[in-house]
Design an enzyme around this catalytic site. Structure first.
Site, short mmCIF file in Angstrom:
data_model
loop_
_atom_site.label_atom_id
_atom_site.label_comp_id
_atom_site.label_asym_id
_atom_site.label_seq_id
_atom_site.Cartn_x
_atom_site.Cartn_y
_atom_site.Cartn_z
CG ASP A 1 -1.83 0.95 1.32
OD1 ASP A 1 -2.88 0.84 0.47
OD2 ASP A 1 -1.71 1.86 2.37
CD GLU B 1 -2.29 2.37 -3.26
OE1 GLU B 1 -3.33 3.00 -3.56
OE2 GLU B 1 -1.68 2.36 -2.44
#
Ligand SMILES: [Ca+2]
Ligand SMILES: [Ca+2]
Ligand SMILES: [Ca+2]
Length: 551
Positions: free
Chosen positions: A247, A289
Site C-alpha cells: 500500500d 500500489e
C-alpha cells in the site's frame, strides 16, 4: 443504439494449457529515461522474479464484504473459503467457476477501522474475520485449488492506536519514539494527492501522517522499524502467503524539505525487502500500489530487483475512457505510451477499478455493452490482470462516492435483505439492480459473469495473451471507436480488435498476416478474411470485439 446480439456470437475455443515454466523475454522498446536503469540496454528484459503470476488472473476481495459465515453481518475467512469453488474449483475442465488463480485480500490484520488500512498488530488477524486457524485453513483451501493469495501490507503507516505509537507520542524519551516522525513545529506541508495537512498536533508537538491523523507514518529510516516490518512479512510467508500488495508505495519515505512521493530511499527500501524475502521465499510476489502515471510507476521496476508488478492506473483510466466515450483515442495513446515506457510490459497489473474507485459499471453509467468491451480489453492487455470482486456481476456499488459505497457486500442471490451475503444484518447495505447477483448470472449464458469466465479461460489458453509482446498494427477504415492490439509470443499471435463506438464502423482492415481463427467474439458481423498482409473485418457492429488467432 446499443446492439448486443448474444444469440450466436459468443464463441470460445479453449486451447491446451501452455507450459508454465520457461522464462520468456518480453519485448517493447526500452526507454532509458523512464526506466532509470543503470544498464537499460536494448534487448530482452531480465526475468523479474519467479514470474508464476504471468499465467494468472487475480481477484481483489474485501473480506468484510464477501461472504459472512456466522450471521454477524461481517464477511469472514470461512465465508470466503466456502465460496472458493465459485472462484476456482481447481479443475480446469469444469466451467462452473470464474477460473481466477490469485486472490488479493484487502487488509486482514488487527485494526480499529472497517477497512483495515490502519494496523495495530501486523502479526494478528482481525477477529471480525475469524481466527488465525481460520486464515490458515483459507490459505490451504485456496492452494488446494491452485489459487495463490497475496495480502495487502500497509508498510507506510500504522494505526494511531498501535502500541508503539501510543508509546512514542508519550514523550521524547519513549522507548519507541524513533519509530515515528515528530517535530516541534508544523512546516505546513500538504498531502501530495490532496490538500490536507500532514503534520498533526499532539500535545505541544506534531507527528507526520500523510493520509490522516489516525495513520501516523512509520519512520522507515529507523532500522528497528525496517526489521520489524520485514519480519512481519516473513511471518505471513511462513504461513503460506504468496506475496504482498504494498500500500502507498510512493509515500514510504519523505524528504526533509517536504517532497512526500517517490523518494530514492523508498526504492532502496523495497530493494532491500525484496532481496531479504526472495532469499528465503524465491517465489514471493511484491505488487506496488503506486497511484500515478505510467512514467512515474516505471522506476519501481528497478533493475528487475524491486517490485514484480505495479498496478496500471493509467491502463484502468484508458480502458474506461475508451469504453465510456466510444472512442479509441485514450486506449491507443495509452498502449503507445506503455510500449515506449516499459522495458518489460509484464510489469503491469492491469485492472479496471479497485476499492478506492467508483465501480466500473458506475463510471460506464450502467452501459452493459460498454462493460463487456472493457472487460475484453482488460484481458487483452499485457501483464497480470486484476478483477475487483463484483465486477464480474456488474455491481454498481452504493449511491455516493464515499469509500464504503465502493466496497459494498457481494450479492450472492436476489433475496433481500441479506442477498446471500449474510443471514443477519449486513455491516453495510446497498441494493444492486435485479439480476446483479451470482445466482442470477453464474453459468447463465450471456451473463457478464459468464463472459468474465470465458475471457479468463481464453487468456489461460493463449500464451500470446499471458506472455506475448504488445504492438499496434496499422488499421485502416473503421471509425472513431475501432482499435486493434496485437499480442505476439514466440509462436503465437492473437489480435484483439474492438469497436468501442455506439455506432457501427466503416469496413476495417488491419495490417496483420496469417490465417484468422476467431477465438472469442461478440457482435462480429463478418468472418475475418485474410488478404495477404491485411486482415479484413468488414464493418464492425456497435460495441463489438473479437480475439482472433493468426496462424
Ligand atoms: Ca461473519
Ligand atoms: Ca474449473
Ligand atoms: Ca511515509
Amino acid at each position: 443504439m446499443v446492439r448486443l446480439d448474444r444469440s450466436s456470437s459468443l464463441m470460445l475455443f479453449a486451447l491446451a494449457a501452455c507450459s508454465h515454466s520457461a522464462p520468456v523475454q518480453m519485448g517493447g522498446t526500452p526507454d532509458a529515461g523512464a526506466i532509470q536503469s543503470a544498464d537499460a540496454s536494448v534487448g530482452p528484459a531480465p526475468q523479474n522474479g519467479a514470474a508464476w503470476w504471468r499465467d494468472d488472473v487475480f481477484y481483489e476481495v474485501f473480506v468484510r464484504s464477501y461472504a459472512d459465515s456466522n450471521g454477524d453481518g461481517i464477511g469472514d475467512f470461512r465465508g470466503l473459503q466456502q465460496k472458493l469453488d465459485v472462484l476456482n474449483d481447481g479443475d480446469s475442465a469444469t466451467r462452473t467457476d470464474l477460473g481466477v488463480d490469485g486472490l488479493w485480500l484487502m487488509p486482514i490484520f488487527a485494526s480499529p477501522s472497517y477497512h483495515g488500512y490502519d494496523v495495530v498488530d501486523y502479526r494478528a488477524v482481525n477477529p471480525d474475520y475469524g481466527t488465525l486457524a481460520d486464515f490458515d485453513a483459507l490459505i490451504a483451501a485456496a492452494h488446494a485449488r491452485g489459487i495463490r493469495v497475496v495480502l495487502d501490507f500497509v508498510l507506510n503507516h500504522s494505526s494511531s492506536e498501535h502500541p508503539y505509537f501510543l508509546d512514542a507520542k508519550s514523550g521524547e524519551n519513549a522507548v519507541h519514539r524513533r519509530r515515528y516522525l515528530f517535530r516541534g513545529d508544523d512546516p505546513g506541508w500538504k498531502q501530495p494527492f490532496g490538500s490536507n495537512p500532514v503534520w498533526h498536533r499532539t500535545g505541544n508537538e506534531y507527528y507526520y501522517g500523510v493520509f490522516w491523523s489516525g495513520m501516523p507514518d512509520w519512520n522507515l529510516a529507523d532500522p528497528a522499524v525496517e526489521i520489524d516490518l520485514i519480519d512481519a512479512m516473513r511471518f505471513w510467508l511462513a504461513r503460506g502467503v504468496d506475496g504482498f500488495r504494498i500500500d502507498a508505495a510512493r509515500h514510504l519515505f519523505e524528504s526533509a524539505t517536504g517532497d512526500l512521493s517517490d523518494q530514492p530511499q523508498s526504492h532502496a527500501f523495497i530493494k532491500r525487502a525484496r532481496a531479504a524475502l526472495s532469499a528465503e521465499y524465491p517465489e514471493v510476489l511484491l505488487i506496488a500500489e503506486a497511484w500515478t502515471s505510467l512514467a512515474q510507476v516505471a522506476p519501481y521496476y528497478g533493475d528487475a530487483d524491486e517490485f514484480h508488478l505495479a498496478f496500471g492506473f493509467d491502463t484502468a483510466a484508458a480502458i474506461k475512457t475508451s469504453a465510456g466515450d466510444g472512442n479509441r483515442a485514450d486506449l491507443n495513446q495509452h498502449v503507445s505510451r506503455l510500449r515506449r515506457t516499459y522495458r518489460d510490459s509484464a510489469f503491469e497489473a492491469p485492472f479496471l477499478a479497485n476499492h478506492d474507485m467508483q465501480r466500473v459499471m458506475a463510471i460506464l453509467r450502467n452501459d452493459r455493452a460498454a462493460m463487456r468491451v472493457a472487460a475484453a480489453a482488460l484481458i487483452a492487455m499485457p501483464g497480470t490482470p486484476f478483477v475487483y470482486y463484483g465486477e464480474e456481476l456488474g455491481m454498481i456499488g452504493g449511491p455516493t462516492t464515499k469509500d464504503e459505497d465502493k466496497r459494498t457486500p457481494m450479492p450472492w442471490n436476489g433475496t433481500a435483505p441479506g442477498f446471500g451475503f449474510t443471514t443477519g444484518t449486513s455491516w453495510y447495505s446497498a441494493a444492486e439492480a435485479a439480476g446483479v447477483d451470482v445466482e442470477s448470472q453464474r453459468n447463465i449464458e450471456g451473463s457478464l459473469w459468464s463472459l468474465f469466465r470465458d475471457l479468463i479461460a481464453l487468456r489461460h489458453g493463449q500464451r500470446a495473451l499471458t506472455h506475448g509482446d504488445i504492438s499496434q498494427p496499422a488499421l485502416t477504415g473503421g471509425g472513431k471507436g475501432t482499435a486493434g492490439i496485437l499480442r505476439s509470443s514466440e509462436n503465437q499471435k492473437v489480435l484483439f480488435i474492438a469497436n468501442f463506438d455506439r455506432a457501427a464502423s466503416a469496413p476495417v482492415e488491419i495490417a496483420v498476416s496469417g490465417v484468422p481463427r476467431v477465438l472469442l467474439s461478440e457482435g462480429l458481423s463478418d468472418a475475418p478474411q485474410s488478404r495477404g498482409e491485411l486482415l479484413s473485418l468488414g464493418a464492425m457492429n456497435p460495441q463489438s470485439y473479437a480475439f482472433i488467432a493468426l496462424e
